[in-house]
Design a protein around this motif. Structure first.
Motif, PDB file in Angstrom:
ATOM      1  N   ARG A 245     -63.272-126.650 -68.558  1.00 35.91           N
ATOM      2  CA  ARG A 245     -62.902-125.684 -69.591  1.00 35.91           C
ATOM      3  C   ARG A 245     -62.656-124.321 -68.946  1.00 35.91           C
ATOM      4  NH1 ARG A 245     -67.366-125.319 -73.899  1.00 35.91           N
ATOM      5  NH2 ARG A 245     -65.669-124.582 -75.248  1.00 35.91           N
ATOM      6  N   VAL A 246     -61.636-123.607 -69.474  1.00 37.77           N
ATOM      7  CA  VAL A 246     -61.307-122.270 -68.985  1.00 37.77           C
ATOM      8  C   VAL A 246     -61.232-121.332 -70.182  1.00 37.77           C
ATOM      9  CG1 VAL A 246     -59.656-120.832 -67.742  1.00 37.77           C
ATOM     10  CG2 VAL A 246     -59.985-123.214 -67.055  1.00 37.77           C
ATOM     11  N   ALA A 247     -61.889-120.189 -70.073  1.00 32.28           N
ATOM     12  CA  ALA A 247     -61.837-119.167 -71.113  1.00 32.28           C
ATOM     13  C   ALA A 247     -60.805-118.117 -70.719  1.00 32.28           C
ATOM     14  CB  ALA A 247     -63.199-118.511 -71.291  1.00 32.28           C
ATOM     15  N   VAL A 248     -59.893-117.841 -71.643  1.00 32.31           N
ATOM     16  CA  VAL A 248     -58.890-116.797 -71.440  1.00 32.31           C
ATOM     17  C   VAL A 248     -59.194-115.683 -72.437  1.00 32.31           C
ATOM     18  CG1 VAL A 248     -56.450-116.192 -71.602  1.00 32.31           C
ATOM     19  CG2 VAL A 248     -57.134-118.374 -70.572  1.00 32.31           C
ATOM     20  N   VAL A 249     -59.571-114.536 -71.935  1.00 31.40           N
ATOM     21  CA  VAL A 249     -59.958-113.413 -72.791  1.00 31.40           C
ATOM     22  C   VAL A 249     -58.794-112.434 -72.849  1.00 31.40           C
ATOM     23  CG1 VAL A 249     -61.636-111.596 -73.207  1.00 31.40           C
ATOM     24  CG2 VAL A 249     -62.350-113.726 -72.078  1.00 31.40           C
ATOM     25  N   GLU A 273     -59.389-113.439 -78.595  1.00 32.02           N
ATOM     26  CA  GLU A 273     -58.619-112.236 -78.881  1.00 32.02           C
ATOM     27  C   GLU A 273     -59.401-111.304 -79.790  1.00 32.02           C
ATOM     28  OE1 GLU A 273     -56.455-109.190 -79.335  1.00 32.02           O
ATOM     29  OE2 GLU A 273     -55.712-110.732 -77.936  1.00 32.02           O
ATOM     30  N   ALA A 274     -59.452-110.020 -79.403  1.00 32.46           N
ATOM     31  CA  ALA A 274     -60.214-109.037 -80.177  1.00 32.46           C
ATOM     32  C   ALA A 274     -59.577-108.754 -81.529  1.00 32.46           C
ATOM     33  CB  ALA A 274     -60.347-107.742 -79.377  1.00 32.46           C
ATOM     34  N   LEU A 275     -58.241-108.797 -81.599  1.00 30.37           N
ATOM     35  CA  LEU A 275     -57.551-108.534 -82.858  1.00 30.37           C
ATOM     36  C   LEU A 275     -57.492-109.794 -83.711  1.00 30.37           C
ATOM     37  CD1 LEU A 275     -54.579-106.406 -81.478  1.00 30.37           C
ATOM     38  CD2 LEU A 275     -56.603-105.559 -82.688  1.00 30.37           C
ATOM     39  N   LYS A 314     -62.561-111.760 -81.894  1.00 28.42           N
ATOM     40  CA  LYS A 314     -63.708-111.924 -81.002  1.00 28.42           C
ATOM     41  C   LYS A 314     -63.518-110.971 -79.827  1.00 28.42           C
ATOM     42  CE  LYS A 314     -66.127-115.172 -83.020  1.00 28.42           C
ATOM     43  NZ  LYS A 314     -66.319-116.480 -82.401  1.00 28.42           N
ATOM     44  N   ARG A 315     -64.309-109.897 -79.807  1.00 31.23           N
ATOM     45  CA  ARG A 315     -64.159-108.848 -78.801  1.00 31.23           C
ATOM     46  C   ARG A 315     -65.193-109.038 -77.694  1.00 31.23           C
ATOM     47  NH1 ARG A 315     -61.687-103.973 -78.807  1.00 31.23           N
ATOM     48  NH2 ARG A 315     -61.185-104.205 -81.022  1.00 31.23           N
ATOM     49  N   LEU A 316     -64.697-108.988 -76.467  1.00 30.29           N
ATOM     50  CA  LEU A 316     -65.587-109.068 -75.318  1.00 30.29           C
ATOM     51  C   LEU A 316     -66.505-107.850 -75.314  1.00 30.29           C
ATOM     52  CD1 LEU A 316     -66.367-110.483 -72.641  1.00 30.29           C
ATOM     53  CD2 LEU A 316     -64.564-109.151 -71.510  1.00 30.29           C
ATOM     54  N   GLY A 317     -67.790-108.088 -75.229  1.00 28.06           N
ATOM     55  CA  GLY A 317     -68.776-107.009 -75.282  1.00 28.06           C
ATOM     56  C   GLY A 317     -69.585-107.103 -76.552  1.00 28.06           C
ATOM     57  N   GLY A 331     -65.882-123.207 -66.845  1.00 23.14           N
ATOM     58  CA  GLY A 331     -65.979-123.219 -65.388  1.00 23.14           C
ATOM     59  C   GLY A 331     -65.295-122.040 -64.736  1.00 23.14           C
ATOM     60  N   ALA A 332     -64.373-121.408 -65.454  1.00 24.34           N
ATOM     61  CA  ALA A 332     -63.687-120.219 -64.937  1.00 24.34           C
ATOM     62  C   ALA A 332     -63.306-119.345 -66.119  1.00 24.34           C
ATOM     63  CB  ALA A 332     -62.453-120.603 -64.140  1.00 24.34           C
ATOM     64  N   ILE A 333     -63.211-118.047 -65.850  1.00 23.94           N
ATOM     65  CA  ILE A 333     -62.900-117.077 -66.899  1.00 23.94           C
ATOM     66  C   ILE A 333     -61.724-116.234 -66.441  1.00 23.94           C
ATOM     67  CG2 ILE A 333     -63.749-115.102 -68.229  1.00 23.94           C
ATOM     68  CD1 ILE A 333     -66.607-116.224 -67.703  1.00 23.94           C
ATOM     69  N   PHE A 334     -60.758-116.092 -67.336  1.00 22.85           N
ATOM     70  CA  PHE A 334     -59.622-115.215 -67.071  1.00 22.85           C
ATOM     71  C   PHE A 334     -59.727-114.009 -67.994  1.00 22.85           C
ATOM     72  CE2 PHE A 334     -55.518-113.532 -68.336  1.00 22.85           C
ATOM     73  CZ  PHE A 334     -54.950-113.235 -67.109  1.00 22.85           C
ATOM     74  N   LEU A 335     -59.586-112.823 -67.413  1.00 20.34           N
ATOM     75  CA  LEU A 335     -59.640-111.584 -68.189  1.00 20.34           C
ATOM     76  C   LEU A 335     -58.260-110.928 -68.211  1.00 20.34           C
ATOM     77  CD1 LEU A 335     -62.980-110.072 -66.800  1.00 20.34           C
ATOM     78  CD2 LEU A 335     -62.648-111.434 -68.878  1.00 20.34           C
ATOM     79  N   GLY A 336     -57.756-110.722 -69.410  1.00 23.47           N
ATOM     80  CA  GLY A 336     -56.461-110.070 -69.576  1.00 23.47           C
ATOM     81  C   GLY A 336     -56.514-109.166 -70.793  1.00 23.47           C
ATOM     82  N   THR A 337     -57.485-108.255 -70.805  1.00 22.59           N
ATOM     83  CA  THR A 337     -57.745-107.428 -71.985  1.00 22.59           C
ATOM     84  C   THR A 337     -56.858-106.196 -72.067  1.00 22.59           C
ATOM     85  OG1 THR A 337     -59.566-106.393 -70.782  1.00 22.59           O
ATOM     86  CG2 THR A 337     -60.115-108.212 -72.239  1.00 22.59           C
TER      87      THR A 337
END
Length: 903
Positions: A245-249, A273-275, A314-317, A331-337
């Motif tokens: 599984r990969v999380a894309v933020v 996605e925060a919005l 869903k907002r990171l933080g 298993g891996a996280i991608f950050l593109g905020t």
């Protein structure tokens, strides 16, 4: 073993004959030919003199024998690099160039050539016909394998951050293969319609068409194709599911791209996605009149249809942290905020007065549905695309007066030129060389923007000239709303004191620029979060790179290996197709737009997109710099799976006891001889072009026609000794031109009954067996006229494109002018340009003209200045086909004698 082996360099008739003779004597032969097929210049001939037999009927059996002989190894599309050693023990290094077509698999069906969208002048046909980037050298070629001609990738592709195969999709559009064009684009980005609208198109700045007139409209062609393809009807990709599984933020362009390519590899992807809506800055930062929401929705829906899970609002933080994601099994996280926090101007009044709004917040509110008038008189501060977007948006919301304040001149303004032009058309005032110094207000509300006028000083770190305030130049712009748009930065409040996550001074995440891996091994980041505010195409490129790195990381590979792979692929590339001198000048197609006054009353898309005819016109302007466009259509249709883009040049080593040179001749370039008009006047041809026109396998299928109007000529002229027997060019006689022109005059009469041919000659050298009788037959039976003369120049009639030869009749001693429908130049024959490289590789001497020196002439004309190296054919001196064949057999006998004498 090498004592029973010989190398023959050159696969023309002389090289073929020498190879066959050696092979029949039991000697192993490596026959090296730099062209894709053996056959040499004889393969281009229609007939041979003096018998006028079919040249291919004589040559083809020998080519086939050569290819099938057990003692002969053909090394076509190859070049000799070096020969070391001594007679009986030579070691040669040979460059075998990549055909990108597997010789063992190719069946010569030609399906690949049928679908190739690139058409370039066919060298084999003297440039009269066209061939594809993938082609067979000529119909009877041996080997019968196709070859794919590739140069460096075109500058458009090299410039594109996402490395899209620009030339490929442009050519596919030209074939109306819109689906295939979109599929090719989507190999590198999943948002073709979006990028077809908002990409800053850096590719166009590097397009070599600008050296002719104007760059090709690359971005607009992308949109043209995207608007004609229903993504829901594209073939569904086969996805091999994986459990990881990969999380894309973040669901901006970087996040959507990473999610798309990870899902194609089978990973279980969840986008956070925060919005409440997806798209990031594509959704809330770009106005609808530039990027319609339905276009964005369509492409996001296609991405999600692959099976990507989405969690919005869903907002990171506040809602989750990195540790939460890891605990949930990602298993891996991608950050593109992204970078959604606007920068402050830090001028007095900015934080105290109402009516001052952040540009990013303003655009977000409007794109999410708030359509209130921001104010009657709006001042926007900044010179980038965001400033232009804010100003044009305010105008559409009903503001009566909108001004942009920018501290430098228009030349330094970073906004896209077309956006600036549209803004000015719509009535927005841009105040250049102006900086705000104070915001004025009354009762807590803004009433004006006090500014100062600048002048440009020395360049700063950005390379632009620094604005220097002019003392005493202050003035006030009355307004009720001020919107600063001077840049933005990422919001890293979610990171808190997270140890191990490195950040830059500017507040961006620090990553490996190749792998996009952060200082935490399982966390990757891309887009504006890393770079700060950049372009959509940059975000897409970095998102795709991050996706590939995550894939390798989850497979247990070292991401640094990927970084090295990327680094090895980077090159500037300068080996491109030459721009034709006579190319037609033609500017860019117009982009349809509504009247400015009508545009500003709604958020309807401003640009209507290219019309079909204009799009095809743009396709035709593409120069096909890389030859092969990398459209991969040949790969798709090849049932034998023979096309292989991963093939590479290779250097092989062979051992031999002796070497025969049979490198043949090239044709003298007559274009510098301006007096003859070749290349400028369509009905002036070279003798080889005319030969190919006579051939049934040539560009006109044997029909003799004028290139200017495709009508049969009635009056034909041949000019001898063009470039040869001339102290300004080549002093020697090319030996074959007199008979060659006579043969062509005879064949012309057979193709077009009644045609009258005239040969302009210095003197007729018909000294071979039966040659004088051949000339008499041409005069008596075919009414060929011979004029001893010195043609000085050729001019062209404007109306009918007929040609006038201005010449001195050296028999009658008078100046004359004669009119013809078509003229053929018997150009000089020169030693192969490969002679210089081969001579260097072998250590043999050449004479002043480039012929191989034969120090044993006339008693032993086959030896060269290096023992064990022999020569034959035109590489030694001008000669005709029978002479070349005779000398090839003699040279083969010399080699056999030499090998037999070795201990």
């Amino acid at each position: 073993m090498s004592q029973k082996t010989a190398i023959v360099v050159g696969g023309g008739i002389a090289g073929i004959q020498a190879a066959i003779d050696l092979a029949n004597m039991g000697i192993k032969v490596y026959l090296i030919e730099r062209k894709p097929s053996i056959g040499g210049r004889m393969a281009q001939l229609d007939k041979t003199f003096p018998t006028n037999d079919c040249a291919m009927c004589i040559l083809a059996p020998k080519m086939i024998e050569c290819a099938n002989h057990e003692n002969i190894t053909l090394l076509t599309y190859s070049e000799l690099l070096e020969v070391k050693g001594k007679p009986g023990n030579y070691r040669a290094r040979i460059l075998k160039k990549a055909r990108y077509v597997d010789e063992d698999k190719c069946v010569g069906c030609g399906d690949c050539a049928q679908v190739c969208p690139v058409k370039v002048p066919d060298d084999f046909n003297g440039g009269l016909g066209k061939r594809g980037a993938i082609y067979k050298y000529f119909p009877q070629a041996v080997p019968s394998t196709y070859v794919l001609t590739r140069k460096d990738r075109a500058p458009c592709t090299l410039t594109c951050p996402a490395a899209i195969h620009v030339q490929g999709y442009i050519q596919l559009i030209g074939q109306e293969k819109y689906t295939e064009a979109i599929q090719l684009i989507m190999k590198h980005l999943p948002l073709p319609g979006v990028l077809g609208r908002v990409c800053p198109h850096p590719c166009e700045a590097k397009c070599r068409r600008k050296d002719v007139d104007e760059p090709v409209m690359i971005r607009d062609l992308k949109r043209f194709a995207a608007d004609r393809v229903d993504l829901n009807k594209l073939p569904r990709p086969e996805i091999k599911e994986r459990k990881e599984r990969v999380a894309v933020v973040g669901s901006g362009p970087a996040g959507l791209t990473a999610a798309y390519y990870l899902r194609l590899k089978g990973y279980q992807v969840t986008v956070f996605e925060a919005l409440a809506v997806l798209g990031g800055m594509l959704r809330v930062g770009i106005p609808d009149y530039r990027l319609p929401p339905e276009v964005l929705d369509k492409e996001i829906d296609h991405i999600l249809s692959l099976g990507i899970e989405v969690q919005t609002s869903k907002r990171l933080g506040p809602d989750f942290g990195l540790d939460d994601l890891k605990g949930d099994g990602y298993g891996a996280i991608f950050l593109g905020t992204g970078a959604h926090v606007g920068l402050k101007l830090r001028v007095p009044g900015e934080n105290e007065l109402q009516g001052i709004r952040d540009a990013i917040e303003f655009l977000r509110a409007v794109n999410l549905g708030e359509r209130r008038i921001p104010g009657k008189r709006v001042v926007v501060i900044g010179g980038g695309n965001v400033a232009i977007d804010v100003a044009r948006t305010a105008l559409r919301l009903g503001s009566e007066e909108v001004s942009i304040v920018y501290r430098r001149s228009r030349e330094e303004m970073p906004a896209y030129p077309e956006e600036i032009e549209d803004a000015l058309e719509e009535g927005i005032q841009i105040r250049y060389l102006t900086s705000p110094v104070r915001f004025l207000g009354n009762k807590g509300k803004v009433t004006g923007c006090e500014c100062i006028v600048n002048q440009l000083g020395e360049p700063d770190s950005s390379g632009r000239r620094r604005p220097v305030p002019i003392e005493g130049s202050e003035y006030v712009i009355p307004c009720d709303t001020i919107i600063p748009a001077i840049g933005q930065k990422p919001d890293l409040g979610w990171a808190g004191d997270l140890s191990g996550l490195e950040r830059s001074r500017q507040g961006n995440l620090v990553v490996n620029p190749d792998t996009m891996q952060t200082s935490l091994p399982d966390v990757f980041a891309a887009g504006d979060l890393v770079t700060g505010p950049a372009t959509v195409i940059d975000a897409v490129a970095s998102g795709r790179r991050a996706g590939e790195s995550i894939h390798r990381y989850l497979n247990g590979e070292d991401p640094e290996v990927y970084a090295k792979e990327l680094s090895s692929k980077r090159h500037t590339g300068r080996d491109w197709r030459e721009i034709e001198e006579d190319i037609e000048r033609k500017g860019r197609a117009p982009m349809p737009k509504g009247p400015a006054r009508e545009r500003t009353v709604s958020f309807e898309e401003v640009s209507a997109g290219l019309r079909e005819g204009d799009a095809f016109s743009e396709v035709q302007r593409c120069l096909n710099c890389g030859l092969c466009s990398e459209c991969y259509q040949c790969v798709e249709v090849c049932k034998a799976k023979a096309v292989n883009f991963h093939q590479r040049d290779e250097v092989i080593s062979v051992e031999a006891g002796a070497v025969i040179l049979a490198t043949g001749f090239d044709l003298y370039d007559v274009s510098p001889l301006m007096e003859y008009g070749w290349g400028k006047m369509k009905n002036v041809l070279t003798s080889m072009q005319f030969e190919r026109m006579l051939s049934a396998s040539g560009p006109t299928e044997g029909h003799l026609v004028r290139p200017s109007d495709h009508m049969e000529p009635k009056r034909l002229a041949f000019i001898q000794c063009v470039g040869s027997r001339d102290v300004r060019h080549k002093r020697y006689c090319s030996a074959v031109c007199c008979m060659h022109s006579t043969k062509q005059a005879i064949l012309a009469r057979e193709h077009v009954p009644g045609i009258r041919s005239t040969i302009f000659y210095m003197d007729m050298r018909a000294s071979g067996k039966g040659f004088q009788e051949y000339v008499r037959r041409a005069k008596d039976q075919y009414e060929v006229e011979y004029i001893r003369s010195r043609p000085g120049r050729i001019t062209e009639e404007e109306t009918n494109k007929n040609l006038l030869i201005h010449f001195e009749d050296t028999v009658k001693r008078e100046y004359r002018v004669a009119e013809y429908d078509m003229i053929v130049l018997a150009q000089a024959l020169v030693p192969s340009h490969n002679n210089m490289a081969v001579a260097s590789a072998l250590g043999v001497e050449l004479d002043e003209f480039g012929f191989v020196v034969a120090p044993g002439e006339p008693a032993d004309p086959f030896v060269t200045t290096r023992e064990g190296i022999f020569g034959c054919g035109f590489c030694q001196s001008p000669m005709d086909v029978p002479d070349a064949v005779l000398r090839a057999s003699a040279a083969a006998a010399k080699v056999a004698e030499k090998l037999a004498s070795l201990p």
